[in-house]
Design a protein around this motif. Structure first.
Motif, PDB file in Angstrom:
ATOM      1  N   SER A 125       0.793  -1.283   0.156  1.00 20.13           N
ATOM      2  CA  SER A 125      -0.001   0.084  -0.020  1.00 20.13           C
ATOM      3  C   SER A 125       0.841   1.260  -0.115  1.00 20.13           C
ATOM      4  O   SER A 125       2.019   1.236   0.203  1.00 20.13           O
ATOM      5  CB  SER A 125      -0.990  -0.047   1.268  1.00 20.13           C
ATOM      6  OG  SER A 125      -0.230   0.055   2.387  1.00 20.13           O
ATOM      7  N   ASP A 126       0.239   2.351  -0.524  1.00 20.83           N
ATOM      8  CA  ASP A 126       1.009   3.695  -0.677  1.00 20.83           C
ATOM      9  C   ASP A 126       0.079   4.864  -0.606  1.00 20.83           C
ATOM     10  O   ASP A 126      -1.183   4.187  -1.090  1.00 20.83           O
ATOM     11  CB  ASP A 126       2.109   3.644  -1.546  1.00 20.83           C
ATOM     12  CG  ASP A 126       3.204   4.557  -1.420  1.00 20.83           C
ATOM     13  OD1 ASP A 126       4.177   4.300  -1.187  1.00 20.83           O
ATOM     14  OD2 ASP A 126       2.846   5.792  -1.492  1.00 20.83           O
ATOM     15  N   LEU A 127       0.312   6.117  -0.236  1.00 18.76           N
ATOM     16  CA  LEU A 127      -0.587   6.934  -0.577  1.00 18.76           C
ATOM     17  C   LEU A 127      -0.424   7.861  -2.095  1.00 18.76           C
ATOM     18  O   LEU A 127      -1.507   8.274  -2.278  1.00 18.76           O
ATOM     19  CB  LEU A 127      -0.460   8.284   0.459  1.00 18.76           C
ATOM     20  CG  LEU A 127      -1.044   7.927   1.928  1.00 18.76           C
ATOM     21  CD1 LEU A 127      -0.862   9.082   2.795  1.00 18.76           C
ATOM     22  CD2 LEU A 127      -2.559   7.996   1.583  1.00 18.76           C
ATOM     23  N   ASP A 128       0.609   7.504  -2.483  1.00 17.56           N
ATOM     24  CA  ASP A 128       0.975   8.010  -3.767  1.00 17.56           C
ATOM     25  C   ASP A 128       0.463   7.423  -5.081  1.00 17.56           C
ATOM     26  O   ASP A 128       0.603   6.252  -5.142  1.00 17.56           O
ATOM     27  CB  ASP A 128       2.462   8.374  -4.235  1.00 17.56           C
ATOM     28  CG  ASP A 128       2.812   9.120  -5.097  1.00 17.56           C
ATOM     29  OD1 ASP A 128       2.570   8.658  -6.280  1.00 17.56           O
ATOM     30  OD2 ASP A 128       3.492  10.129  -4.984  1.00 17.56           O
ATOM     31  N   ARG A 145      -4.587   1.689  -1.885  1.00 16.52           N
ATOM     32  CA  ARG A 145      -4.135   3.172  -1.408  1.00 16.52           C
ATOM     33  C   ARG A 145      -4.471   3.321  -0.276  1.00 16.52           C
ATOM     34  O   ARG A 145      -5.737   3.192   0.287  1.00 16.52           O
ATOM     35  CB  ARG A 145      -4.983   4.315  -2.687  1.00 16.52           C
ATOM     36  CG  ARG A 145      -4.022   5.659  -2.463  1.00 16.52           C
ATOM     37  CD  ARG A 145      -4.519   6.476  -3.335  1.00 16.52           C
ATOM     38  NE  ARG A 145      -4.023   7.881  -3.364  1.00 16.52           N
ATOM     39  CZ  ARG A 145      -4.459   8.978  -3.924  1.00 16.52           C
ATOM     40  NH1 ARG A 145      -5.600   8.774  -4.611  1.00 16.52           N
ATOM     41  NH2 ARG A 145      -3.593  10.022  -3.784  1.00 16.52           N
ATOM     42  N   ALA A 146      -3.414   3.465   0.681  1.00 16.15           N
ATOM     43  CA  ALA A 146      -3.809   3.701   2.195  1.00 16.15           C
ATOM     44  C   ALA A 146      -2.598   4.508   2.828  1.00 16.15           C
ATOM     45  O   ALA A 146      -1.458   4.439   2.560  1.00 16.15           O
ATOM     46  CB  ALA A 146      -3.912   2.196   2.756  1.00 16.15           C
ATOM     47  N   ASP A 147      -3.077   5.171   3.789  1.00 16.78           N
ATOM     48  CA  ASP A 147      -2.009   5.857   4.975  1.00 16.78           C
ATOM     49  C   ASP A 147      -1.325   4.727   5.690  1.00 16.78           C
ATOM     50  O   ASP A 147      -1.968   3.780   6.530  1.00 16.78           O
ATOM     51  CB  ASP A 147      -2.571   6.786   5.766  1.00 16.78           C
ATOM     52  CG  ASP A 147      -1.956   7.739   6.585  1.00 16.78           C
ATOM     53  OD1 ASP A 147      -0.809   7.467   6.917  1.00 16.78           O
ATOM     54  OD2 ASP A 147      -2.201   8.801   6.966  1.00 16.78           O
ATOM     55  N   ALA A 148       0.082   4.831   5.592  1.00 20.50           N
ATOM     56  CA  ALA A 148       0.663   3.636   6.690  1.00 20.50           C
ATOM     57  C   ALA A 148       0.369   3.913   8.137  1.00 20.50           C
ATOM     58  O   ALA A 148       0.605   2.831   8.773  1.00 20.50           O
ATOM     59  CB  ALA A 148       2.298   3.941   6.249  1.00 20.50           C
ATOM     60  N   LEU A 149      -0.003   4.925   8.720  1.00 17.99           N
ATOM     61  CA  LEU A 149      -0.477   5.219  10.090  1.00 17.99           C
ATOM     62  C   LEU A 149      -1.961   4.558  10.118  1.00 17.99           C
ATOM     63  O   LEU A 149      -2.304   4.953  11.450  1.00 17.99           O
ATOM     64  CB  LEU A 149      -0.237   6.438  10.510  1.00 17.99           C
ATOM     65  CG  LEU A 149       1.213   6.775  10.455  1.00 17.99           C
ATOM     66  CD1 LEU A 149       1.438   8.458  11.012  1.00 17.99           C
ATOM     67  CD2 LEU A 149       2.014   5.948  11.369  1.00 17.99           C
ATOM     68  N   ARG A 150      -2.630   4.052   9.106  1.00 19.19           N
ATOM     69  CA  ARG A 150      -3.971   3.728   9.398  1.00 19.19           C
ATOM     70  C   ARG A 150      -4.057   2.205   8.748  1.00 19.19           C
ATOM     71  O   ARG A 150      -4.241   2.225   7.621  1.00 19.19           O
ATOM     72  CB  ARG A 150      -5.055   4.687   8.532  1.00 19.19           C
ATOM     73  CG  ARG A 150      -5.018   6.347   9.324  1.00 19.19           C
ATOM     74  CD  ARG A 150      -5.963   6.801   8.249  1.00 19.19           C
ATOM     75  NE  ARG A 150      -5.967   8.377   8.902  1.00 19.19           N
ATOM     76  CZ  ARG A 150      -6.719   8.586   9.799  1.00 19.19           C
ATOM     77  NH1 ARG A 150      -7.706   7.705  10.641  1.00 19.19           N
ATOM     78  NH2 ARG A 150      -6.888   9.898  10.359  1.00 19.19           N
ATOM     79  N   PRO A 151      -3.731   1.244   9.483  1.00 22.57           N
ATOM     80  CA  PRO A 151      -3.562  -0.052   9.198  1.00 22.57           C
ATOM     81  C   PRO A 151      -4.916  -0.401   8.565  1.00 22.57           C
ATOM     82  O   PRO A 151      -6.146  -0.418   8.892  1.00 22.57           O
ATOM     83  CB  PRO A 151      -3.211  -1.003  10.548  1.00 22.57           C
ATOM     84  CG  PRO A 151      -2.842  -0.061  11.463  1.00 22.57           C
ATOM     85  CD  PRO A 151      -3.404   1.387  11.133  1.00 22.57           C
ATOM     86  N   ALA A 184       5.271   7.064  15.704  1.00 29.21           N
ATOM     87  CA  ALA A 184       4.041   6.961  15.210  1.00 29.21           C
ATOM     88  C   ALA A 184       3.717   5.736  14.633  1.00 29.21           C
ATOM     89  O   ALA A 184       2.618   4.847  14.796  1.00 29.21           O
ATOM     90  CB  ALA A 184       3.456   8.150  14.221  1.00 29.21           C
ATOM     91  N   LEU A 185       4.775   5.069  14.074  1.00 29.73           N
ATOM     92  CA  LEU A 185       4.707   3.790  13.418  1.00 29.73           C
ATOM     93  C   LEU A 185       4.617   2.723  14.141  1.00 29.73           C
ATOM     94  O   LEU A 185       3.897   1.659  14.415  1.00 29.73           O
ATOM     95  CB  LEU A 185       5.734   3.573  12.474  1.00 29.73           C
ATOM     96  CG  LEU A 185       6.023   4.356  11.414  1.00 29.73           C
ATOM     97  CD1 LEU A 185       7.170   3.918  10.534  1.00 29.73           C
ATOM     98  CD2 LEU A 185       4.997   3.725  10.171  1.00 29.73           C
ATOM     99  N   ALA A 186       5.525   2.898  15.550  1.00 36.19           N
ATOM    100  CA  ALA A 186       5.577   1.905  16.537  1.00 36.19           C
ATOM    101  C   ALA A 186       3.992   1.755  17.362  1.00 36.19           C
ATOM    102  O   ALA A 186       3.441   0.593  17.418  1.00 36.19           O
ATOM    103  CB  ALA A 186       6.647   2.125  17.759  1.00 36.19           C
ATOM    104  N   ASP A 187       3.449   2.901  17.317  1.00 33.09           N
ATOM    105  CA  ASP A 187       2.194   3.075  17.942  1.00 33.09           C
ATOM    106  C   ASP A 187       1.305   2.242  17.063  1.00 33.09           C
ATOM    107  O   ASP A 187       0.225   1.574  17.610  1.00 33.09           O
ATOM    108  CB  ASP A 187       1.849   4.472  18.414  1.00 33.09           C
ATOM    109  CG  ASP A 187       2.436   5.005  19.653  1.00 33.09           C
ATOM    110  OD1 ASP A 187       3.047   4.106  20.344  1.00 33.09           O
ATOM    111  OD2 ASP A 187       2.627   6.378  19.674  1.00 33.09           O
ATOM    112  N   ALA A 188       1.112   2.580  15.793  1.00 32.86           N
ATOM    113  CA  ALA A 188       0.136   2.129  14.850  1.00 32.86           C
ATOM    114  C   ALA A 188       0.176   0.496  14.857  1.00 32.86           C
ATOM    115  O   ALA A 188      -0.777  -0.034  14.714  1.00 32.86           O
ATOM    116  CB  ALA A 188       0.452   2.598  13.589  1.00 32.86           C
TER     117      ALA A 188
END
Length: 382
Positions: A125-128, A145-151, A184-188
């Motif tokens: 997945s990627d936002l671009d 297409r997805a935000d890396a911080l929104r699993p 933020a990645l560790a939290d997500a």
């Protein structure tokens, strides 16, 4: 200036007309001397699509150092700059063999392609939007297409390659400046098996990380650090050395680190950069049966040449000064010299012409300090 691809450009490049256009322009030399004429020819051949076609041809020529069969790939300039060299990507992917994994910043798909070779299941997945369309061309794997911080996946391993450059292309050296930031990645993905690609020049002592830090080099150049947590994490520190056409080897913080300090033996070794950056010089020395010249300097020494390692036989040594080094090299009729430096403020490129060498022999000069004493070792590589 680099060309900025659009989704329409990618659709064209993936079409039969686009494939034919790229093939036609690929026949042009596109050298600095011919570029203006070649651009005019490309515009005549493919009209309004000349921009994306030319950029694709140029990027594919540069991509040979990164991927297999680059003529089959689509890239943007920034994505190619940031892409992992395939031997490094495959080494990293090997830990995911037989597992399900989600590359949440897949870009144009280089790391995803390596994962797809060994993983039980993988997705990207990627936002671009443009990079994701290119990844769909480059890799056979589910994409979203997805935000890396929104699993968007659950209960599978995660790989992340955060952006480490700002809009001006300058490197970001702090984990909080990654996009997305490391904390933020560790939290997500808390509770998930996570691997994060990082720049090897970071200060790992300052990282908010409790898993493994692995430094990886390829053919003598340190290429990346990877942070591992969860089931994939091993020792706190690991250095992995890859050589084209050779077997990889590793040294870890769990290995014995009993390493004395003493006078130079018959041989000197300058450890691979991954070993140095991982802080594993003592463990590597213990493996070789070598010792350090100085406990704060990475040069190692011993009395037997280690197999499979670049080593330098010490011909003579002494207190370093330009005058004494120049005299030693003249006595040995040295006309070509490689200069290695650790622990001294000496620029090899500035020093070399001042030595005024004119002989026929070759030598390697190792400049360092032992305690507070500057030392020079004149060596030969054999």
């Amino acid at each position: 200036m680099t060309y900025e691809f659009t989704p329409a450009d990618v659709r064209f490049l993936r079409s039969s007309a686009g494939v034919s256009a790229v093939a036609a322009v690929s026949e042009l030399p596109l050298t600095s001397a011919s570029l203006l004429a070649d651009v005019a020819t490309a515009r005549r051949l493919v009209g309004e699509h000349a921009g994306p076609v030319l950029e694709t041809v140029l990027l594919r020529r540069r991509a040979a150092a990164k991927v297999d069969s680059p003529a089959d790939w689509l890239f943007t300039d920034t994505a190619l700059q940031q892409a992992t060299a395939m031997p490094v990507a495959r080494h990293r992917a090997a830990r995911f063999a037989g597992h399900a994994v989600h590359d949440v910043t897949c870009s144009v798909g280089v790391d995803l392609a390596a994962l797809a070779e060994v993983a039980d299941r993988c997705a990207g997945s990627d936002l671009d939007e443009v990079r994701l369309a290119m990844a769909a061309h480059n890799v056979s794997a589910p994409l979203v297409r997805a935000d890396a911080l929104r699993p968007v996946t659950r209960d599978i391993a995660v790989f992340v390659d955060p952006a480490r450059r700002d809009s001006a292309g300058r490197r970001r050296w702090h984990a909080s400046d990654f996009v997305p930031p490391l904390d933020a990645l560790a939290d997500a993905y808390r509770g998930r098996d996570l691997a994060v690609k990082c720049a090897p020049g970071m200060d790992f002592a300052e990282l908010p990380w409790t898993g493994e830090v692995e430094l990886v080099s390829l053919d003598g150049q340190v290429r990346e650090a990877c942070l591992w947590t969860g089931a994939f994490a091993g020792p706190a520190r690991r250095a992995t050395v890859l050589r084209t056409g050779s077997t990889a080897w590793t040294v870890t913080s769990d290995d014995p680190g009993d390493c004395p300090v003493g006078e130079a033996g018959e041989w000197l070794v300058d450890p691979d950069g991954a070993v140095v950056r991982a802080g594993l010089v003592r463990q590597y020395a213990a493996r070789l049966g070598f010792w350090q010249l100085d406990e704060r300097i990475a040069y190692l020494t011993g009395d037997a040449k280690p197999p499979g390692v670049r080593a330098f036989r010490v011909l003579e040594q002494g207190h370093y000064s330009e005058k004494s080094l120049r005299q030693a090299l003249r006595r040995r009729a040295v006309g070509r010299v490689e200069i290695l430096v650790r622990g001294l403020d000496v620029d090899p490129n500035t020093l070399r012409p001042r030595l005024k060498l004119s002989g026929t022999e070759a030598a390697t000069v190792v400049l360092t300090r032992v305690g507070r004493t500057p030392k020079a070792y004149v060596c030969t590589e054999s």
